[in-house]
Design an enzyme around this catalytic site. Structure first.
Site, short mmCIF file in Angstrom:
data_model
loop_
_atom_site.label_atom_id
_atom_site.label_comp_id
_atom_site.label_asym_id
_atom_site.label_seq_id
_atom_site.Cartn_x
_atom_site.Cartn_y
_atom_site.Cartn_z
CB CYS A 116 -3.30 -9.51 -11.09
SG CYS A 116 -3.91 -8.73 -9.52
CG HIS A 256 -7.11 -8.56 -13.48
ND1 HIS A 256 -7.55 -9.47 -12.59
CD2 HIS A 256 -6.32 -7.82 -12.82
CE1 HIS A 256 -7.15 -9.17 -11.34
NE2 HIS A 256 -6.28 -8.01 -11.38
CG ASN A 286 -7.57 -7.06 -8.21
OD1 ASN A 286 -7.67 -8.38 -8.39
ND2 ASN A 286 -6.73 -6.70 -8.55
C1 LIG Z 1 -4.97 2.68 -6.43
C2 LIG Z 1 -5.93 3.50 -7.46
C3 LIG Z 1 -7.53 3.15 -7.52
C4 LIG Z 1 -5.85 4.80 -6.88
O1 LIG Z 1 -6.45 5.87 -7.87
P1 LIG Z 1 -5.79 7.20 -8.45
O2 LIG Z 1 -6.85 7.86 -9.37
O3 LIG Z 1 -4.64 6.72 -9.07
O4 LIG Z 1 -5.44 8.00 -7.29
P2 LIG Z 1 -4.35 8.73 -6.83
O5 LIG Z 1 -3.12 7.78 -6.20
O6 LIG Z 1 -3.70 9.48 -7.84
O7 LIG Z 1 -4.72 9.49 -5.53
C5 LIG Z 1 -5.74 10.66 -5.73
C6 LIG Z 1 -5.87 11.11 -4.34
O8 LIG Z 1 -6.99 10.34 -3.91
C7 LIG Z 1 -6.68 9.96 -2.52
N1 LIG Z 1 -7.01 8.82 -2.26
C8 LIG Z 1 -6.21 7.63 -2.41
N2 LIG Z 1 -7.14 6.37 -1.96
C9 LIG Z 1 -8.34 7.25 -1.64
C10 LIG Z 1 -9.54 6.65 -1.11
N3 LIG Z 1 -9.74 5.28 -0.73
N4 LIG Z 1 -10.60 7.52 -0.58
C11 LIG Z 1 -10.09 8.79 -0.89
N5 LIG Z 1 -9.23 9.33 -1.26
C12 LIG Z 1 -8.08 8.59 -1.71
C13 LIG Z 1 -5.01 10.26 -2.47
O9 LIG Z 1 -4.69 10.41 -1.31
C14 LIG Z 1 -4.91 11.48 -3.38
O10 LIG Z 1 -5.11 12.51 -2.78
P3 LIG Z 1 -4.01 13.87 -2.86
O11 LIG Z 1 -4.23 14.19 -4.32
O12 LIG Z 1 -4.47 14.75 -2.15
O13 LIG Z 1 -2.49 13.32 -2.82
C15 LIG Z 1 -5.47 3.47 -9.10
O14 LIG Z 1 -4.52 3.90 -9.02
C16 LIG Z 1 -5.29 2.12 -9.56
O15 LIG Z 1 -6.32 1.45 -9.67
N6 LIG Z 1 -4.22 1.50 -9.80
C17 LIG Z 1 -4.00 0.44 -10.70
C18 LIG Z 1 -4.50 -0.63 -9.68
C19 LIG Z 1 -3.97 -2.13 -10.47
O16 LIG Z 1 -4.46 -1.99 -11.70
N7 LIG Z 1 -3.24 -2.89 -9.75
C20 LIG Z 1 -2.75 -4.09 -10.54
C21 LIG Z 1 -3.53 -5.14 -10.85
S1 LIG Z 1 -3.42 -6.19 -9.30
#
Ligand SMILES: CC(C)(COP(=O)(O)OP(=O)(O)OC[C@H]1O[C@@H](n2cnc3c(N)ncnc32)[C@H](O)[C@@H]1OP(=O)(O)O)[C@@H](O)C(=O)NCCC(=O)NCCS
Length: 333
Positions: A116, A256, A286
């Site tokens: 990215c 980004h 993204n």
């Molecule tokens: C991927 C991302 C959106 C997930 O959000 P988060 O707040 O970290 O969520 P978590 O992974 O902690 O998951 C929290 C809960 O939501 C759930 N969940 C994950 N995706 C879900 C979705 N699409 N819909 C509903 N629930 C979801 C998980 O299963 C978890 O449930 P649990 O607590 O019962 O286990 C976030 O971590 C993120 O943006 N990460 C960085 C992305 C990034 O910058 N990438 C690099 C650049 S490319």
């Protein structure tokens, strides 16, 4: 003689027509619009549906638009650097395919891979060819068909990504405008949290890798999120400090677009208000290497000559960085 700067003198984006909404994603995985919107800021993303088309098709469209709006002949382009994480093929370079498609017969072309952060790294790399006086017309294109590597059964990744491309033209500037400074960083130990498991030389494609769904983006969201917030904020603050820029001096932050919460945290650390932050994650998600040029393209009409702009990115690798530039032209409405 004044120093030669590399300045962006044109920008163009391209996104495919098909809109994948949060509503449609609800039919594919166990998720809902409220969760996706509040956790990421994404409402919809674009998808390149036509069979046989890849990142080069998106990138070539962006460059064709760029050449036509800047009245530049394709044969006058010296170099095309393509930043992509989803090349049409492992080789040849997607940049070569794009150069052929747009008729840039005199350009040499190569890809740059930094996930990215690729567009930002490619822009910094390209600027050196201009600053040294080696070349006069360089195109940097960021293009990704993320839908080709996203697992639409994995709710934590498929909600984020979309397809899109953006291209900029870089030319010499002797008036102090253009790219002023860059900070580029990487830490390969972050690879365990964000990668594609198979399809490279370490683990070539096999029936086994396909059955194990190893040809998709693997992301452990939370560590990536934490590293993104810290590192993108750090470099954005650092580039302001070392160029003596106060928040009021910054006209625009171009982050980004990975997650709205990461963008908000970066802007907060810089002390920059929401009104100065380019944000289109709600429309495109993204698009990996497409995000920054797509923002510049959408905001082009609001940019003024001399505007201080900070670009910031974070991505797989880990890779991250920031660029400080002075915008080189008033919008041509
Ligand atoms: C991927 C991302 C959106 C997930 O959000 P988060 O707040 O970290 O969520 P978590 O992974 O902690 O998951 C929290 C809960 O939501 C759930 N969940 C994950 N995706 C879900 C979705 N699409 N819909 C509903 N629930 C979801 C998980 O299963 C978890 O449930 P649990 O607590 O019962 O286990 C976030 O971590 C993120 O943006 N990460 C960085 C992305 C990034 O910058 N990438 C690099 C650049 S490319």
């Amino acid at each position: 003689m004044r120093r030669i700067n590399a300045a962006i003198t044109g920008v163009q984006g391209y996104v495919p027509d098909y809109i994948l909404t949060n509503k449609e994603l609800e039919t594919l995985v166990d998720t809902n619009d409220e969760w996706i919107t509040s956790r990421t800021g994404v409402k919809e993303r674009r998808i390149l549906k036509e069979e046989g088309k890849g990142s080069s098709n998106l990138g070539a469209k962006a460059i064709k638009g760029l050449l036509s709006k800047t009245n530049i002949n394709a044969e006058d382009i010296d170099l095309i650097i393509c930043a992509t994480a989803t090349p049409d093929m492992i080789f040849p370079a997607t940049a070569c395919i794009i150069a052929d498609k747009v008729g840039a017969k005199n350009a040499f072309a190569y890809d740059l891979m930094a996930a990215c952060s690729g567009f930002l790294f490619a822009l910094a790399t390209a600027s050196k060819f201009i600053e040294t006086g080696t070349y006069k017309k360089v195109i940097v294109v960021g293009t990704d068909k993320m839908s080709s590597i996203v697992d639409y059964t994995d709710r934590s990744t498929c909600i984020i990504f979309g397809d899109g491309a953006g291209a900029v033209l870089l030319e010499p500037n002797n008036d102090g405008l253009g790219i002023q400074d860059s900070i580029l960083k990487s830490d390969g130990s972050g690879r365990e949290f964000l990668h594609m498991k198979a399809g490279g030389s370490a683990k070539p494609a096999s029936y086994k890798t396909i059955d194990a769904r190893e040809h998709f983006v693997f992301q452990d969201g939370q560590p990536v999120f934490k590293a993104a917030v810290k590192n993108m904020s750090d470099v954005s603050e650092e580039i302001m400090q070392r160029n003596n820029l106060a928040a009021d001096d910054v006209a625009w932050l171009v982050p980004h677009q990975a997650n709205k919460r990461i963008i908000d945290a970066t802007a907060r650390r810089m002390g920059v208000g929401d009104e100065k932050v380019m944000l289109n994650i709600q429309k495109y998600g993204n698009t990996t290497n497409g995000t920054i040029p797509l923002c510049l393209w959408e905001w082009e009409n609001q940019l003024k000559k001399g505007d201080n702009i900070i670009l910031a990115a974070f991505g797989g690798g880990f890779t991250w960085g920031s660029i400080y530039l002075k915008w080189a032209y008033d919008s041509k409405k």
